[in-house]
Enzyme design. Structure first.
Site, PDB file in Angstrom:
ATOM      1  CB  CYS A 176       5.986 -23.247 -93.515  1.00 32.05           C
ATOM      2  SG  CYS A 176       4.389 -22.540 -93.933  1.00 32.05           S
ATOM      3  CB  CYS A 211       4.409 -20.127 -91.907  1.00 31.45           C
ATOM      4  SG  CYS A 211       3.646 -21.685 -92.329  1.00 31.45           S
ATOM      5  CG  ASP A 212       8.296 -19.161 -91.157  1.00 34.09           C
ATOM      6  OD1 ASP A 212       7.473 -18.707 -90.351  1.00 34.09           O
ATOM      7  OD2 ASP A 212       8.775 -20.304 -91.057  1.00 34.09           O
TER       8      ASP A 212
END
Ligand code: NAP
Length: 298
Positions: free
Chosen positions: A129, A132-133
């Site tokens: 992701c 997200c990261d």
């Protein structure tokens, strides 16, 4: 007892809940993790009709609030089976719920590369992701593996923060939209590594420190100096829990555009269904069809 239980709170499940509630039916939505499904990982949705730009997270949150405002109930439990009958029994990790109809909208999960240390390096450089990261890799080198829309969008998103982004793809043509490929070609810090697969995730100090890629045509191997590997090689369905009540084809629940499965009263919507186009718009469309069909069945 509920009129309709929806399994999965992604775009298909939430759309189904909205349509079922608008038909006056009581609705319980079961979700094993958080609402929104895969779309929450998309930084910028720009192909949903009528909305020029929206983040996947905002889109999912609006949809979730819309379903809640219409009166859908939510329980964050994993459905682990459905027993057929005039009253359907949906078993979850916590208990059992009853309904007259069930809509399966379980979506799909990230496909893994299947490399030895892939699982153990999750959170230590391997990610599925970018939204997200991605921030953890500011000013660093990263690689994105895949040639679909997810990989292309992830690579573009990361190219805004990272020093260098390698796009590793097993062919020299992309499955994703040409427009996104062109956008990437215009970025100076993006390098395409084509006809290649990831052969090895190299680590040092229990963190990703490189990726060995192998060119499928020349057999040549090359080590990319990266701190992160974003795997975006598609999805796999997860419907084994329902194999007694629906027919599965390559893991997907078999149904046509009417979203009806082989079992009366059991419907299916979204990416978990056998279909050729898996998009946000088609997930929402399936949700509408299944929500209305299940309401009529009830
Ligand atoms: P996808 O379209 O299935 O693409 C997966 C990519 O990974 C393909 O390029 C495939 O290569 C490659 N791949 C598959 N297995 C592999 C393996 N074992 N090793 C190496 N490479 C592998 O998946 P996706 O990009 O996640 O997209 C899923 C669906 O969501 C698609 O319908 C997509 O259009 C949609 N989506 C839409 C948006 C948007 O509209 N904004 C954003 C994201 C996703 P091959 O091409 O060689 O098969």
């Amino acid at each position: 007892m509920y009129d309709i239980i929806v399994i999965g709170a992604g775009p298909a499940g939430l759309s189904a809940a909205i349509y079922a509630r608008r038909s006056g039916k009581t609705v319980l939505v079961l979700e094993e993790s958080t609402y929104g499904g895969q779309i929450v990982n998309t930084p910028d949705v720009e192909n949903y009709p009528g909305i020029a730009h929206v983040s996947g997270f905002d889109f999912a949150t609006n949809l979730y609030n819309q379903a809640k405002d219409f009166g859908a109930e939510f329980k964050f439990e994993k459905a682990i089976g459905v027993e057929d009958g005039e009253v359907k029994k949906v078993k979850t990790s916590n208990g059992e719920y009853e309904s007259k109809a069930v809509i399966i909208a379980t979506g799909a999960k990230n496909r893994k590369l299947g490399l030895d240390n892939e699982e153990s390096m999750i959170g230590k450089g391997v990610s599925y992701c970018a939204t997200c990261d991605g921030m953890f890799f500011r000013d660093k080198n990263v690689a994105v593996n895949g040639g679909g829309n997810t990989a292309l969008e992830d690579a573009f998103f990361l190219s805004n923060y990272c020093k260098k982004v390698y796009v590793i793809h097993r062919r020299d043509e992309f499955r994703g939209d040409e427009k996104d490929v062109e956008k990437l070609r215009s970025k100076e810090n993006v390098e395409f590594v084509l006809d290649s697969t990831v052969a090895e995730i190299i680590t040092s100090d229990d963190h990703v420190s490189g990726v060995k890629v192998k060119n499928k045509k020349t057999e040549e191997e090359r080590v990319l100096d990266v701190d992160g590997l974003f795997v975006a090689i598609g999805q796999v369905p997860d419907n084994e829990d329902f194999k007694d009540i629906v027919e599965l084809e390559n893991g997907y629940v078999k149904a046509l555009e009417d979203c009806k499965t082989k079992t009366p009263g059991i419907f299916v919507a979204g990416d978990c269904r056998t279909k050729s186009v898996r998009q946000l718009a088609t997930a929402a469309a399936d949700g509408a069809i299944a929500g209305i069909a299940a309401s009529q069945y009830v």
